[in-house]
Design a protein around this motif. Structure first.
Motif, PDB file in Angstrom:
ATOM      1  N   UNK A 131       0.584  -1.327   0.094  1.00 28.07           N
ATOM      2  CA  UNK A 131       0.112   0.113  -0.094  1.00 28.07           C
ATOM      3  C   UNK A 131       0.867   1.154   0.002  1.00 28.07           C
ATOM      4  N   UNK A 132       2.007   1.275   0.860  1.00 27.93           N
ATOM      5  CA  UNK A 132       2.743   2.639   0.833  1.00 27.93           C
ATOM      6  C   UNK A 132       3.395   2.876  -0.260  1.00 27.93           C
ATOM      7  N   UNK A 133       3.950   1.847  -1.098  1.00 30.83           N
ATOM      8  CA  UNK A 133       4.724   1.789  -2.455  1.00 30.83           C
ATOM      9  C   UNK A 133       3.550   2.472  -3.517  1.00 30.83           C
ATOM     10  N   UNK A 134       2.455   1.712  -3.575  1.00 32.28           N
ATOM     11  CA  UNK A 134       1.493   2.193  -4.547  1.00 32.28           C
ATOM     12  C   UNK A 134       0.931   3.373  -4.327  1.00 32.28           C
ATOM     13  N   UNK A 135       0.714   3.808  -3.116  1.00 30.46           N
ATOM     14  CA  UNK A 135       0.272   5.344  -3.017  1.00 30.46           C
ATOM     15  C   UNK A 135       1.329   6.162  -3.406  1.00 30.46           C
ATOM     16  N   UNK A 136       2.715   5.869  -2.938  1.00 31.25           N
ATOM     17  CA  UNK A 136       3.636   6.765  -3.453  1.00 31.25           C
ATOM     18  C   UNK A 136       3.851   7.019  -4.702  1.00 31.25           C
ATOM     19  N   UNK A 137       3.748   5.783  -5.604  1.00 34.01           N
ATOM     20  CA  UNK A 137       3.743   6.208  -6.968  1.00 34.01           C
ATOM     21  C   UNK A 137       2.582   6.445  -8.045  1.00 34.01           C
ATOM     22  N   UNK A 138       1.455   6.644  -7.101  1.00 31.51           N
ATOM     23  CA  UNK A 138       0.223   6.869  -7.678  1.00 31.51           C
ATOM     24  C   UNK A 138      -0.634   5.580  -8.351  1.00 31.51           C
ATOM     25  N   UNK A 139      -0.328   4.404  -7.485  1.00 35.71           N
ATOM     26  CA  UNK A 139      -1.133   3.454  -7.951  1.00 35.71           C
ATOM     27  C   UNK A 139      -2.311   3.214  -7.169  1.00 35.71           C
ATOM     28  N   UNK A 140      -3.130   2.345  -7.145  1.00 40.81           N
ATOM     29  CA  UNK A 140      -4.405   1.961  -6.593  1.00 40.81           C
ATOM     30  C   UNK A 140      -4.225   0.743  -5.612  1.00 40.81           C
ATOM     31  N   UNK A 141      -4.784   0.976  -4.354  1.00 39.19           N
ATOM     32  CA  UNK A 141      -4.793   0.187  -3.356  1.00 39.19           C
ATOM     33  C   UNK A 141      -6.223  -0.800  -3.249  1.00 39.19           C
ATOM     34  N   UNK A 142      -6.134  -1.669  -3.104  1.00 34.87           N
ATOM     35  CA  UNK A 142      -7.439  -2.392  -2.986  1.00 34.87           C
ATOM     36  C   UNK A 142      -7.836  -2.827  -1.752  1.00 34.87           C
ATOM     37  N   UNK A 143      -8.785  -2.877  -0.960  1.00 35.37           N
ATOM     38  CA  UNK A 143      -9.208  -2.887   0.247  1.00 35.37           C
ATOM     39  C   UNK A 143      -8.569  -2.172   1.111  1.00 35.37           C
TER      40      UNK A 143
END
Length: 487
Positions: A475-487
């Motif tokens: 979650x931390x990496x995805x949010x930092x890169x602008x991705x999407x977190x599920x759940x």
């Protein structure tokens, strides 16, 4: 409870009216009036602590036959050739309450998913149901950790009584090889048992694979009574052998899978991250959409359906519920998408077979590269390490070998044993860094599998449990890169 009631008719002390206020196999937990079980252990022998237990107020001692004890001990001593089993039976009597319908699931992989699925199927019928196992206890939307897949018998029966007091009538729980070998579940009243598969695992504890398999089979050869249902996936490794053992015991055999005689899988088709199954039961065909990816999840769903049907749930209600199943946490769980829409999955796979199944399940969703991040635990079966390295190198397009729970071992040495069978793999010891680098390198069409820790929220290094979660890292990496977190 009086000691005579606790012992039943199984001992010469059955007339002893000593009051017992609690049970424990840990002398540090002894309080006045407790029975202390001096159990032999793999690392510590409980016999060393009998005097300490009596000093703390133990009113009775349970000990193995032949154990020499201080002749000056002034408390009753119960001797038994199988003290672990006796403790389980005592715990069942002491707490005295269990859910009316309990089913046990054993096997190497899939136990957590099956237990969760059975609970969800029952809940869909408006039954008060719970599941218990590796991820803890789940009931009424609550989850709490247990620490062990199958708790010690005193903890187990305390939990069973507590669940019963809260209204739970149906329980699905995982029966681990340790729990079965150590007689932890011998005091439970079972309605049915399920078998998923058998592959290499826990050979750090069991002296051989045959011993490991025999421990699993105690569920069918000893604990279930003749005439009770045994739900077995006969497509799986060990399934046919498990079915033969169940048949020899006189159990009511309920086989599932493509080769199943009871709940037969006629066909399956992929439907995005779901799959549609056509199954037959007693001459009727049912189309069932399973909202999960992977053939192994379809197999888990069939075992769960079989357990629910065998314990009285109408098939129509079972199959309706299957169409709404949610995967157990960290079991081939879609955790999110990278900015380039590459999918990231988290799975608990920590055996060669489980890792292979997870990779194969994701291959059909991969138009780019299938990447895997994984490691192996320390102080556990070392033979799995090169096997898992070989599986990852053979089936994935890119592999990062990282740390799992090294425990007392040198993490670099563990990685080296994996890497020896995984030519071309990248080594990144720090798991957070490994996850970060893997996600950062994902391109469109790629799929990333992060395997080994699943639901766990800590990393064991030495004797210390460090806070760590694959879910949090992703979650931390995805949010930092602008991705999407599920759940």
């Amino acid at each position: 409870m009086k000691l005579n009631d606790l012992c039943g008719d199984e001992t010469s002390l059955s007339q002893d009216a000593t009051e017992i206020t609690g049970l424990t196999a840990d002398s540090r937990e002894v309080q006045p009036g407790f029975l202390f079980a001096a159990l032999p252990g793999t690392q510590v022998n409980g016999a060393r602590f009998v005097t300490d237990a009596v000093t703390r107020g133990a009113s009775a001692i349970l000990a193995p036959e032949g154990l020499e004890l201080d002749s000056a001990l002034s408390v009753p001593i119960i001797r038994d050739a199988a003290p672990r089993r006796r403790l389980a039976l005592m715990a069942a009597r002491f707490y005295g309450r269990q859910p009316a319908t309990c089913v046990a699931i054993t096997g190497t992989n899939g136990k957590t998913s099956v237990a969760s699925f059975v609970r969800q199927i029952w809940e869909a019928q408006d039954l008060f149901a719970a599941s218990m196992g590796t991820t803890g206890i789940a009931f009424n939307g609550e989850e709490r950790s247990l620490g062990y897949t199958t708790p010690d018998p005193v903890s187990l029966h305390s939990q069973l009584a507590g669940l019963t007091d809260r209204g739970v009538t149906h329980l699905a729980f995982e029966a681990s090889s340790h729990g079965l070998a150590q007689h932890r579940v011998d005091g439970m009243k079972l309605a049915a048992g399920g078998f998923t598969n058998i592959t290499r695992d826990h050979l750090d504890y069991h002296p051989s694979f045959d011993d490991y398999f025999a421990a699993k089979m105690r569920l069918f050869t000893e604990l279930l009574a003749p005439g009770q249902p045994a739900i077995i996936d006969v497509d799986s490794q060990g399934g046919e052998q498990a079915a033969e053992m169940a048949r020899a015991r006189g159990l009511k055999l309920f086989t599932v899978g493509r080769n199943g005689d009871t709940l037969r899988l006629l066909s399956s088709e992929r439907d995005g991250f779901a799959q549609t199954l056509c199954v037959s039961l007693e001459g009727a065909a049912y189309d069932v959409r399973v909202p999960l990816a992977g053939e192994f999840q379809a197999a888990n769903a069939l075992v769960a359906a079989g357990l629910a049907i065998a314990t009285g749930t109408p098939p129509e209600g079972v199959f309706r519920a299957v169409e709404h199943l949610k995967g157990a946490k960290g079991r081939l769980e879609l955790a999110g998408y990278s900015p380039k829409r590459a999918a990231v999955f988290i799975d608990y796979a920590h055996t060669p077979d489980a890792l292979e199944n997870a990779i194969l399940a994701l291959r059909s969703f991969t138009s780019g590269r299938l990447q895997v991040v994984f490691g192996c635990g320390g102080d556990r079966d070392r033979g799995k390490r090169p096997q898992m390295g070989e599986v990852a190198a053979r089936l994935a397009d890119h592999v990062i070998v990282t740390d799992d729970n090294p425990r007392s071992e040198d993490p670099a040495a563990i990685r080296a044993e994996i890497l020896a069978a995984a030519p071309g793999a990248t080594e990144i010891g720090n798991r957070t860094e490994a996850v970060s680098e893997a996600i950062a390198g994902l391109a469109e069409g790629d799929v990333l599998l992060i395997a080994g820790k699943g639901h766990e929220t800590g990393q064991i290094v030495g004797n210390t449990v460090l806070p760590y979660s694959d879910h949090d890292s992703v979650a931390k990496v995805l949010l930092a890169l602008g991705g999407k977190v599920i759940g």
